[in-house]
Design a protein around this motif. Structure first.
Motif, PDB file in Angstrom:
ATOM      1  N   ASN A   1      31.143  -3.312  11.182  1.00  0.00           N
ATOM      2  CA  ASN A   1      30.360  -2.656  10.002  1.00  0.00           C
ATOM      3  C   ASN A   1      29.838  -3.776   9.052  1.00  0.00           C
ATOM      4  OD1 ASN A   1      29.077  -0.432   8.841  1.00  0.00           O
ATOM      5  ND2 ASN A   1      31.096  -0.182   7.670  1.00  0.00           N
ATOM      6  N   LYS A   2      29.058  -4.676   9.518  1.00  0.00           N
ATOM      7  CA  LYS A   2      28.583  -5.957   8.819  1.00  0.00           C
ATOM      8  C   LYS A   2      27.049  -5.998   8.694  1.00  0.00           C
ATOM      9  CE  LYS A   2      29.205 -11.088   8.531  1.00  0.00           C
ATOM     10  NZ  LYS A   2      30.024 -12.179   9.253  1.00  0.00           N
ATOM     11  N   LEU A   3      26.542  -6.236   7.827  1.00  0.00           N
ATOM     12  CA  LEU A   3      25.043  -6.599   7.729  1.00  0.00           C
ATOM     13  C   LEU A   3      24.617  -7.845   8.180  1.00  0.00           C
ATOM     14  CD1 LEU A   3      22.125  -5.329   7.058  1.00  0.00           C
ATOM     15  CD2 LEU A   3      22.649  -6.485   4.640  1.00  0.00           C
ATOM     16  N   LEU A   4      24.121  -7.760   9.495  1.00  0.00           N
ATOM     17  CA  LEU A   4      23.526  -8.851  10.183  1.00  0.00           C
ATOM     18  C   LEU A   4      22.034  -9.437   9.903  1.00  0.00           C
ATOM     19  CD1 LEU A   4      25.272  -8.088  13.780  1.00  0.00           C
ATOM     20  CD2 LEU A   4      26.334  -8.736  11.893  1.00  0.00           C
ATOM     21  N   GLY A   5      21.266  -8.475   9.763  1.00  0.00           N
ATOM     22  CA  GLY A   5      19.818  -8.777   9.374  1.00  0.00           C
ATOM     23  C   GLY A   5      19.035  -7.566   8.552  1.00  0.00           C
ATOM     24  N   ALA A   6      18.187  -8.116   8.192  1.00  0.00           N
ATOM     25  CA  ALA A   6      17.473  -7.337   7.324  1.00  0.00           C
ATOM     26  C   ALA A   6      15.792  -7.549   7.391  1.00  0.00           C
ATOM     27  CB  ALA A   6      17.677  -7.155   5.649  1.00  0.00           C
ATOM     28  N   CYS A   7      14.913  -6.625   7.520  1.00  0.00           N
ATOM     29  CA  CYS A   7      13.517  -6.982   7.493  1.00  0.00           C
ATOM     30  C   CYS A   7      12.817  -5.697   6.527  1.00  0.00           C
ATOM     31  CB  CYS A   7      12.872  -6.658   8.960  1.00  0.00           C
ATOM     32  SG  CYS A   7      11.175  -6.923   8.928  1.00  0.00           S
ATOM     33  N   LEU A   8      12.480  -6.212   5.565  1.00  0.00           N
ATOM     34  CA  LEU A   8      11.905  -5.262   4.236  1.00  0.00           C
ATOM     35  C   LEU A   8      10.309  -5.225   4.535  1.00  0.00           C
ATOM     36  CD1 LEU A   8      14.325  -6.244   1.490  1.00  0.00           C
ATOM     37  CD2 LEU A   8      14.738  -4.812   3.188  1.00  0.00           C
ATOM     38  N   VAL A   9       9.923  -4.256   4.814  1.00  0.00           N
ATOM     39  CA  VAL A   9       8.395  -4.147   4.756  1.00  0.00           C
ATOM     40  C   VAL A   9       7.886  -3.238   3.495  1.00  0.00           C
ATOM     41  CG1 VAL A   9       6.397  -2.990   6.302  1.00  0.00           C
ATOM     42  CG2 VAL A   9       8.233  -4.159   7.227  1.00  0.00           C
ATOM     43  N   SER A  10       6.870  -3.860   2.856  1.00  0.00           N
ATOM     44  CA  SER A  10       6.394  -3.173   1.671  1.00  0.00           C
ATOM     45  C   SER A  10       4.770  -3.051   1.895  1.00  0.00           C
ATOM     46  CB  SER A  10       6.914  -3.801   0.112  1.00  0.00           C
ATOM     47  OG  SER A  10       6.275  -5.175   0.354  1.00  0.00           O
ATOM     48  N   TYR A  11       4.198  -3.031   0.583  1.00  0.00           N
ATOM     49  CA  TYR A  11       2.620  -2.811   0.597  1.00  0.00           C
ATOM     50  C   TYR A  11       2.125  -3.948  -0.421  1.00  0.00           C
ATOM     51  CZ  TYR A  11      -1.443  -0.196   0.448  1.00  0.00           C
ATOM     52  OH  TYR A  11      -2.791   0.383   0.524  1.00  0.00           O
ATOM     53  N   CYS A  12       0.932  -4.542  -0.136  1.00  0.00           N
ATOM     54  CA  CYS A  12       0.392  -5.455  -1.081  1.00  0.00           C
ATOM     55  C   CYS A  12      -1.308  -5.472  -0.705  1.00  0.00           C
ATOM     56  CB  CYS A  12       0.823  -6.827  -0.954  1.00  0.00           C
ATOM     57  SG  CYS A  12       0.263  -8.097  -1.983  1.00  0.00           S
ATOM     58  N   GLU A  13      -1.965  -5.306  -1.626  1.00  0.00           N
ATOM     59  CA  GLU A  13      -3.533  -5.536  -1.526  1.00  0.00           C
ATOM     60  C   GLU A  13      -4.174  -4.608  -0.235  1.00  0.00           C
ATOM     61  OE1 GLU A  13      -4.059  -9.910  -1.210  1.00  0.00           O
ATOM     62  OE2 GLU A  13      -3.028 -10.173  -3.027  1.00  0.00           O
ATOM     63  N   GLU A  14      -3.391  -3.479   0.026  1.00  0.00           N
ATOM     64  CA  GLU A  14      -4.056  -2.351   0.872  1.00  0.00           C
ATOM     65  C   GLU A  14      -3.617  -2.620   2.155  1.00  0.00           C
ATOM     66  OE1 GLU A  14      -8.169  -2.981   0.602  1.00  0.00           O
ATOM     67  OE2 GLU A  14      -8.356  -1.061  -0.785  1.00  0.00           O
ATOM     68  N   TRP A  15      -2.568  -3.523   2.354  1.00  0.00           N
ATOM     69  CA  TRP A  15      -1.872  -3.713   3.856  1.00  0.00           C
ATOM     70  C   TRP A  15      -0.214  -3.935   3.653  1.00  0.00           C
ATOM     71  CZ3 TRP A  15      -5.352  -2.702   7.332  1.00  0.00           C
ATOM     72  CH2 TRP A  15      -6.763  -2.967   6.833  1.00  0.00           C
ATOM     73  N   PRO A  16       0.169  -3.512   4.794  1.00  0.00           N
ATOM     74  CA  PRO A  16       1.690  -3.668   5.041  1.00  0.00           C
ATOM     75  C   PRO A  16       1.946  -4.901   4.900  1.00  0.00           C
ATOM     76  CG  PRO A  16       0.968  -2.313   6.746  1.00  0.00           C
ATOM     77  CD  PRO A  16      -0.384  -2.895   6.132  1.00  0.00           C
ATOM     78  N   LEU A  17       3.365  -5.308   4.279  1.00  0.00           N
ATOM     79  CA  LEU A  17       3.555  -6.937   3.984  1.00  0.00           C
ATOM     80  C   LEU A  17       5.003  -7.165   4.269  1.00  0.00           C
ATOM     81  CD1 LEU A  17       3.166  -9.786   2.623  1.00  0.00           C
ATOM     82  CD2 LEU A  17       4.064  -8.615   0.598  1.00  0.00           C
ATOM     83  N   VAL A  18       5.265  -7.902   5.336  1.00  0.00           N
ATOM     84  CA  VAL A  18       6.782  -8.302   5.451  1.00  0.00           C
ATOM     85  C   VAL A  18       7.309  -9.011   4.119  1.00  0.00           C
ATOM     86  CG1 VAL A  18       8.644  -9.653   6.512  1.00  0.00           C
ATOM     87  CG2 VAL A  18       6.688  -8.561   7.761  1.00  0.00           C
ATOM     88  N   HIS A  19       8.019  -8.135   3.334  1.00  0.00           N
ATOM     89  CA  HIS A  19       8.323  -8.558   1.879  1.00  0.00           C
ATOM     90  C   HIS A  19       9.419  -9.600   1.929  1.00  0.00           C
ATOM     91  CE1 HIS A  19       8.713  -7.811  -2.471  1.00  0.00           C
ATOM     92  NE2 HIS A  19      10.155  -8.463  -2.125  1.00  0.00           N
ATOM     93  N   ALA A  20      10.481  -9.370   2.946  1.00  0.00           N
ATOM     94  CA  ALA A  20      11.661 -10.364   3.224  1.00  0.00           C
ATOM     95  C   ALA A  20      12.020 -10.118   4.449  1.00  0.00           C
ATOM     96  CB  ALA A  20      12.593 -10.273   2.094  1.00  0.00           C
TER      97      ALA A  20
END
Length: 316
Positions: A232-251
């Motif tokens: 039950n451990k966090l192994l990975g994260a992909c955070l998708v947000s929004y920047c300048e009208e397009w989806p952005l991989v934030h981290a």
């Protein structure tokens, strides 16, 4: 040569050239046209947003936009104030970039606090050599990358659980990013910027920013948290947000002990799959020299224009 003041309208650079306060909206139009290569605004769909991005001023404290003029003719523009220079562009057919930059550097030296670094932000490839010839050192090299969205067949290992990020996960995401980036080129740049080793708190600020930017459910749906069933451990994260009208991989980050399992690639494929149909492309921002750049390349992300942050060292 006068000291800087936000109330001063004009500064002489030489007998031939001077800078003069610019109306920000008019400046944004010129800079959006002539400085576009600096930040790849070719991807921005609407003109109003292009000019708004030009006026986004994260590097300086004041609206320090100036025309660069010869006689009464605009030959370029620049954002300049103590310890900061950015948004430098020139209007064709003017070509004497080195001559103007040499004069601007002299002005910066007079204005700036010598106990702090003088930063030059978002410098395009066409300007690199001129800054370096004048003693600026390279701090960071970055570029946009982008690719079309696409539907992939996503298959996870049996011991993987996936979840959608929520604000309850902030602290554990920050800890994961801290572990993932530790020892990387981005981590070293953060040390240089902070003047000390980063902490989980520094990465928590980036996670907070993600939740501030992410306003549509589709971006949460395109984001992924990966957990181990057993631990039950966090192994990975992909955070998708929004920047300048397009989806952005934030981290994006993976626990170093679980690398080699293509977790980052699968998370990105999942983001591309979820977004397909509503958004045609996904973008990300990468530091040159980051090992992840090869992962992005293998997934079909194309490189945009490189730009750099440079600096003049502070006096000891």
């Amino acid at each position: 040569m006068r000291n800087w003041s936000k109330n001063m309208e004009r500064y002489e650079l030489s007998e031939q050239y001077y800078i003069q306060r610019a109306n920000p909206e008019q400046f944004s139009i010129y800079e959006s046209v002539y400085g576009d290569k600096n930040i790849n605004r070719f991807a921005v769909k609407h003109w109003d947003l292009r000019t708004a991005i030009s006026l986004d001023n994260p590097f300086a404290k004041n609206e320090s936009y100036y025309w660069i003029k010869q006689d009464e003719i605009i030959i370029g523009g620049v954002l300049i104030e103590p310890n900061v220079i950015s948004r430098l562009f020139f209007v064709p057919p003017f070509t004497k970039v080195y001559d103007i930059l040499k004069l601007l550097k002299r002005l910066l030296i007079k204005w700036s606090d010598s106990s702090k670094k003088i930063y030059a932000y978002q410098i395009s490839p066409e300007q690199f050599e001129y800054f370096e010839m004048l003693g600026f050192l390279c701090d960071k090299k970055r570029r946009w990358m982008m690719r079309p969205t696409e539907v992939f067949d996503i298959v996870w290992d049996d011991d993987i659980i996936t979840k959608t990020p929520s604000e309850d996960n902030k602290q554990e995401i920050a800890k994961l990013l801290y572990l993932s980036f530790k020892g990387s080129i981005d981590y070293q740049h953060l040390i240089n910027e902070l003047g000390q080793e980063p902490t989980v708190k520094d990465y928590l600020e980036e996670v907070d920013e993600y939740f501030d930017w992410c306003k549509e459910n589709i971006f949460f749906e395109a984001s992924t948290l990966i957990y181990s069933k057993k631990e039950n451990k966090l192994l990975g994260a992909c955070l998708v947000s929004y920047c300048e009208e397009w989806p952005l991989v934030h981290a994006i980050g993976v626990n170093p002990n679980y690398r080699g399992r293509h977790l980052a690639s699968i998370m990105l494929k999942r983001a591309l799959t979820v977004l397909q149909g509503k958004y045609p492309v996904l973008r990300l921002f990468v530091t040159l020299g980051n090992d992840a750049e090869s992962v992005y390349h293998q997934l079909g992300f194309v490189k945009g224009t490189e730009f750099r942050k440079l600096y003049i060292p502070a006096n000891e």
